[in-house]
Design a protein around this motif. Sequence first.
Motif, PDB file in Angstrom:
ATOM      1  N   THR A  76       0.788  -1.231   0.000  1.00 47.22           N
ATOM      2  CA  THR A  76       0.000   0.000   0.000  1.00 47.22           C
ATOM      3  C   THR A  76       0.822   1.283   0.000  1.00 47.22           C
ATOM      4  N   THR A  77       2.157   1.181   0.123  1.00 40.67           N
ATOM      5  CA  THR A  77       2.973   2.389   0.147  1.00 40.67           C
ATOM      6  C   THR A  77       4.320   2.129  -0.497  1.00 40.67           C
ATOM      7  N   ASP A  78       4.936   3.204  -1.008  1.00 40.17           N
ATOM      8  CA  ASP A  78       6.272   3.109  -1.590  1.00 40.17           C
ATOM      9  C   ASP A  78       7.349   3.513  -0.592  1.00 40.17           C
ATOM     10  N   VAL A  79       6.937   3.910   0.604  1.00 38.02           N
ATOM     11  CA  VAL A  79       7.913   4.318   1.618  1.00 38.02           C
ATOM     12  C   VAL A  79       8.723   3.093   2.054  1.00 38.02           C
ATOM     13  N   PRO A  80      10.055   3.197   2.066  1.00 43.51           N
ATOM     14  CA  PRO A  80      10.892   2.062   2.450  1.00 43.51           C
ATOM     15  C   PRO A  80      10.572   1.556   3.856  1.00 43.51           C
ATOM     16  N   ILE A  81      10.640   0.239   4.015  1.00 42.87           N
ATOM     17  CA  ILE A  81      10.368  -0.410   5.294  1.00 42.87           C
ATOM     18  C   ILE A  81      11.647  -1.017   5.834  1.00 42.87           C
ATOM     19  N   SER A  82      11.938  -0.728   7.085  1.00 41.20           N
ATOM     20  CA  SER A  82      13.092  -1.297   7.778  1.00 41.20           C
ATOM     21  C   SER A  82      12.597  -2.312   8.797  1.00 41.20           C
ATOM     22  N   ILE A  83      13.303  -3.441   8.924  1.00 40.11           N
ATOM     23  CA  ILE A  83      12.967  -4.420   9.948  1.00 40.11           C
ATOM     24  C   ILE A  83      13.981  -4.297  11.080  1.00 40.11           C
ATOM     25  N   ASP A  84      13.487  -4.001  12.251  1.00 39.38           N
ATOM     26  CA  ASP A  84      14.318  -3.835  13.445  1.00 39.38           C
ATOM     27  C   ASP A  84      14.428  -5.198  14.127  1.00 39.38           C
ATOM     28  N   THR A  85      15.469  -5.938  13.799  1.00 40.34           N
ATOM     29  CA  THR A  85      15.630  -7.290  14.341  1.00 40.34           C
ATOM     30  C   THR A  85      17.093  -7.697  14.328  1.00 40.34           C
ATOM     31  N   SER A  86      17.401  -8.707  15.148  1.00 37.18           N
ATOM     32  CA  SER A  86      18.740  -9.302  15.146  1.00 37.18           C
ATOM     33  C   SER A  86      18.701 -10.751  14.690  1.00 37.18           C
ATOM     34  N   LYS A  87      17.508 -11.265  14.441  1.00 32.67           N
ATOM     35  CA  LYS A  87      17.344 -12.687  14.125  1.00 32.67           C
ATOM     36  C   LYS A  87      17.377 -12.926  12.614  1.00 32.67           C
ATOM     37  N   PRO A  88      18.268 -13.811  12.144  1.00 25.25           N
ATOM     38  CA  PRO A  88      18.344 -14.096  10.706  1.00 25.25           C
ATOM     39  C   PRO A  88      17.013 -14.549  10.112  1.00 25.25           C
ATOM     40  N   GLU A  89      16.265 -15.373  10.839  1.00 21.73           N
ATOM     41  CA  GLU A  89      14.986 -15.868  10.320  1.00 21.73           C
ATOM     42  C   GLU A  89      14.011 -14.727  10.066  1.00 21.73           C
ATOM     43  N   VAL A  90      13.999 -13.748  10.960  1.00 27.17           N
ATOM     44  CA  VAL A  90      13.099 -12.602  10.813  1.00 27.17           C
ATOM     45  C   VAL A  90      13.587 -11.697   9.683  1.00 27.17           C
ATOM     46  N   MET A  91      14.906 -11.498   9.601  1.00 24.36           N
ATOM     47  CA  MET A  91      15.457 -10.702   8.490  1.00 24.36           C
ATOM     48  C   MET A  91      15.004 -11.262   7.155  1.00 24.36           C
ATOM     49  N   LEU A  92      15.158 -12.570   6.997  1.00 25.92           N
ATOM     50  CA  LEU A  92      14.835 -13.235   5.737  1.00 25.92           C
ATOM     51  C   LEU A  92      13.372 -13.051   5.367  1.00 25.92           C
ATOM     52  N   GLN A  93      12.478 -13.385   6.279  1.00 24.40           N
ATOM     53  CA  GLN A  93      11.055 -13.312   5.950  1.00 24.40           C
ATOM     54  C   GLN A  93      10.570 -11.869   5.816  1.00 24.40           C
ATOM     55  N   ALA A  94      11.177 -10.958   6.574  1.00 28.85           N
ATOM     56  CA  ALA A  94      10.788  -9.547   6.468  1.00 28.85           C
ATOM     57  C   ALA A  94      11.147  -8.983   5.097  1.00 28.85           C
ATOM     58  N   VAL A  95      12.343  -9.279   4.633  1.00 27.69           N
ATOM     59  CA  VAL A  95      12.761  -8.786   3.313  1.00 27.69           C
ATOM     60  C   VAL A  95      11.938  -9.454   2.217  1.00 27.69           C
ATOM     61  N   GLU A  96      11.666 -10.736   2.350  1.00 24.40           N
ATOM     62  CA  GLU A  96      10.816 -11.425   1.366  1.00 24.40           C
ATOM     63  C   GLU A  96       9.410 -10.834   1.336  1.00 24.40           C
ATOM     64  N   SER A  97       8.988 -10.236   2.469  1.00 23.86           N
ATOM     65  CA  SER A  97       7.648  -9.659   2.566  1.00 23.86           C
ATOM     66  C   SER A  97       7.593  -8.200   2.141  1.00 23.86           C
ATOM     67  N   GLY A  98       8.774  -7.586   1.901  1.00 25.69           N
ATOM     68  CA  GLY A  98       8.767  -6.209   1.411  1.00 25.69           C
ATOM     69  C   GLY A  98       9.700  -5.237   2.094  1.00 25.69           C
ATOM     70  N   ALA A  99      10.372  -5.640   3.176  1.00 27.13           N
ATOM     71  CA  ALA A  99      11.326  -4.744   3.826  1.00 27.13           C
ATOM     72  C   ALA A  99      12.561  -4.574   2.944  1.00 27.13           C
ATOM     73  N   SER A 100      13.156  -3.384   2.983  1.00 20.14           N
ATOM     74  CA  SER A 100      14.335  -3.118   2.157  1.00 20.14           C
ATOM     75  C   SER A 100      15.530  -2.665   2.980  1.00 20.14           C
ATOM     76  N   MET A 101      15.426  -2.844   4.292  1.00 22.93           N
ATOM     77  CA  MET A 101      16.522  -2.445   5.179  1.00 22.93           C
ATOM     78  C   MET A 101      16.461  -3.276   6.449  1.00 22.93           C
ATOM     79  N   ILE A 102      17.638  -3.600   6.981  1.00 24.89           N
ATOM     80  CA  ILE A 102      17.749  -4.303   8.265  1.00 24.89           C
ATOM     81  C   ILE A 102      18.359  -3.335   9.267  1.00 24.89           C
TER      82      ILE A 102
END
Length: 262
Positions: A76-102
């Motif tokens: 619904t938005t073009d604004v970049p999404i960052s995932i605030d996490t330290s867990k590799p599993e969350v990084m992976l699924q967050a980026v696959e879901s649309g996050a563009s920054m860790i």
Amino acid sequence: MIAKIMGVLNVTPDSFSDGGQHFDIADAIQKAQCLIDQGADIIDIGGESTRPDAKPVSFKDELVRVIPVIKTLAETTDVPISIDTSKPEVMLQAVESGASMINDVCALRVNGALETASELGVDVCLMHMQGVPKNMQLSPVYDEVIEDIKHFFAGRIEACISAGISESKLILDPGFGFGKTYEHNLEILRCFDEFKSFGLPLLAGMSRKTMIGQMLGDRDVSTRVTGSVAGAIIAVQNGADIVRVHDVEETKDGLMVLGSVS
């Protein structure tokens, strides 16, 4: 705008400032849209509190909290999404879901995080933290806080490059309040431009933190907005490229005034 504004969205029950306020997915999405409407350049979504003495959560619980929000916002938005996490599993699924920054408070030191970030190829913010949230504020000690943090950054940058992460993808955050005393935090703010020596973008996150309350005479979290805006302005004056804040509209106003006279 002279610096980017990262809006904080904590999908947690226990974050220090807004824990529980956006724990419901619908509330979280509504809050994210509000931050975007106010002028946020990045939305930083976190599903695990990293406040002092915070208890860790499982990666499964973290995923349940953040992935639906990321997916909806990415659609619904073009604004970049960052995932605030330290867990590799969350990084992976967050980026696959649309996050563009860790945005990682552990600076990719968790087992598997370096390799995952390298494979994903997105921007990564490396934050300095002494200790872990459970004990980081018990008795933080440094030989020389600025030089110690710079030494840490040099090591993490080298580790990232060795893992195949492009240096151009890295952002540095000295970690206000993460294993630092009030005096340490003030020194970091005063000397923030010292970290420009790495030639990388710098992020400053002081919003509503204890250090702001202490500057204001032990002010409660809910009354630290003006102090937080002042802190963000000082950080930008001293070299910050991104400020991570809860109060986007107020911070944007402050930076617009600063930009008009800079």
